[in-house]
Design an enzyme around this catalytic site. Structure first.
Site, PDB file in Angstrom:
ATOM      1  N   GLU A   1      36.975  50.749  43.665  1.00 46.86           N
ATOM      2  CA  GLU A   1      35.750  50.737  42.851  1.00 46.86           C
ATOM      3  C   GLU A   1      34.499  50.619  43.714  1.00 46.86           C
ATOM      4  O   GLU A   1      33.509  51.302  43.442  1.00 46.86           O
ATOM      5  CB  GLU A   1      35.795  49.594  41.826  1.00 46.86           C
ATOM      6  CG  GLU A   1      36.950  49.683  40.852  1.00 46.86           C
ATOM      7  CD  GLU A   1      38.233  49.024  41.351  1.00 46.86           C
ATOM      8  OE1 GLU A   1      39.180  48.938  40.549  1.00 46.86           O
ATOM      9  OE2 GLU A   1      38.306  48.592  42.519  1.00 46.86           O
TER      10      GLU A   1
ATOM     11  N   CYS B   1      34.088  43.920  42.703  1.00 44.95           N
ATOM     12  CA  CYS B   1      33.943  45.285  42.190  1.00 44.95           C
ATOM     13  C   CYS B   1      33.163  45.305  40.881  1.00 44.95           C
ATOM     14  O   CYS B   1      32.356  46.213  40.652  1.00 44.95           O
ATOM     15  CB  CYS B   1      35.307  45.923  42.011  1.00 44.95           C
ATOM     16  SG  CYS B   1      36.147  46.225  43.590  1.00 44.95           S
TER      17      CYS B   1
ATOM     18  N   HIS C   1      37.498  48.332  48.382  1.00 43.31           N
ATOM     19  CA  HIS C   1      38.310  48.526  47.186  1.00 43.31           C
ATOM     20  C   HIS C   1      37.951  49.888  46.594  1.00 43.31           C
ATOM     21  O   HIS C   1      36.872  50.429  46.851  1.00 43.31           O
ATOM     22  CB  HIS C   1      38.026  47.431  46.165  1.00 43.31           C
ATOM     23  CG  HIS C   1      38.485  46.075  46.594  1.00 43.31           C
ATOM     24  ND1 HIS C   1      38.550  45.017  45.719  1.00 43.31           N
ATOM     25  CD2 HIS C   1      38.886  45.589  47.798  1.00 43.31           C
ATOM     26  CE1 HIS C   1      38.982  43.941  46.357  1.00 43.31           C
ATOM     27  NE2 HIS C   1      39.192  44.264  47.625  1.00 43.31           N
TER      28      HIS C   1
ATOM     29  N   CYS D   1      38.107  43.502  40.319  1.00 39.80           N
ATOM     30  CA  CYS D   1      37.915  42.116  40.722  1.00 39.80           C
ATOM     31  C   CYS D   1      36.439  41.737  40.546  1.00 39.80           C
ATOM     32  O   CYS D   1      35.603  42.571  40.188  1.00 39.80           O
ATOM     33  CB  CYS D   1      38.354  41.926  42.174  1.00 39.80           C
ATOM     34  SG  CYS D   1      37.248  42.710  43.379  1.00 39.80           S
TER      35      CYS D   1
END
Length: 154
Positions: A56, A87, A54, A84
């Site tokens: 992040e 992250c 992801h 999420c």
């Protein structure tokens, strides 16, 4: 108050568009220290064949490889979409002190129809026992949401 964050949130949103152009999902993030962008990352789950890539987590990996925890506590991570659970955990463990997001996880769930976790990042951070992560958002959600609408409705 939040206007100071606009340029950095917009850069994260631009990176989310770039992620789509590179064949990935629409998420982008930047790391800022003293008003300067020091790192950028975008989602790369498809191109690098790793569901943990992801924006992040990619940014956190870059940050902890380059900077010490004491340096990161004074940094702000800006992201196109509320992080999420995974992250948020990575942000917490990196010692980044502040996180600002555009599109909320609630809005993303409305757009995508769900499929992830229904757990706001503030709740994840609230359970951290070592330090606090300041959270600001959603801001400029109306600028971030159309990218998701275009991507998830295709």
């Amino acid at each position: 108050m939040t206007e100071e964050h606009f340029p950095f949130v917009r850069e994260a949103i631009a990176l989310s568009k770039s992620a789509v152009e590179h064949g990935n999902e629409p998420f982008g993030a930047v790391l800022v220290k003293n008003g300067e962008i020091i790192l950028r990352a975008e989602n790369s789950i498809y191109t690098l064949h790793d569901p943990t890539n992801h924006a992040e987590t990619n940014l956190v990996r870059l940050a902890v490889a380059k900077y010490e925890a004491d340096f990161l506590k004074d940094c702000t991570l800006y992201t196109s979409t509320e992080p999420c659970v995974m992250c948020a955990g990575a942000i917490y463990w990196s010692n980044i002190g502040r996180m600002v997001y555009a599109c909320s996880e609630k809005r993303l769930a409305q757009i995508t129809g769900g499929g992830g976790f229904d757990l706001p990042c503030e709740e994840v951070f609230a359970h951290g026992l070592g330090h606090q992560v300041e959270v600001i958002g959603p801001i400029l959600e109306e600028e971030a949401a159309p990218i998701h609408l275009a991507y998830w409705k295709r």
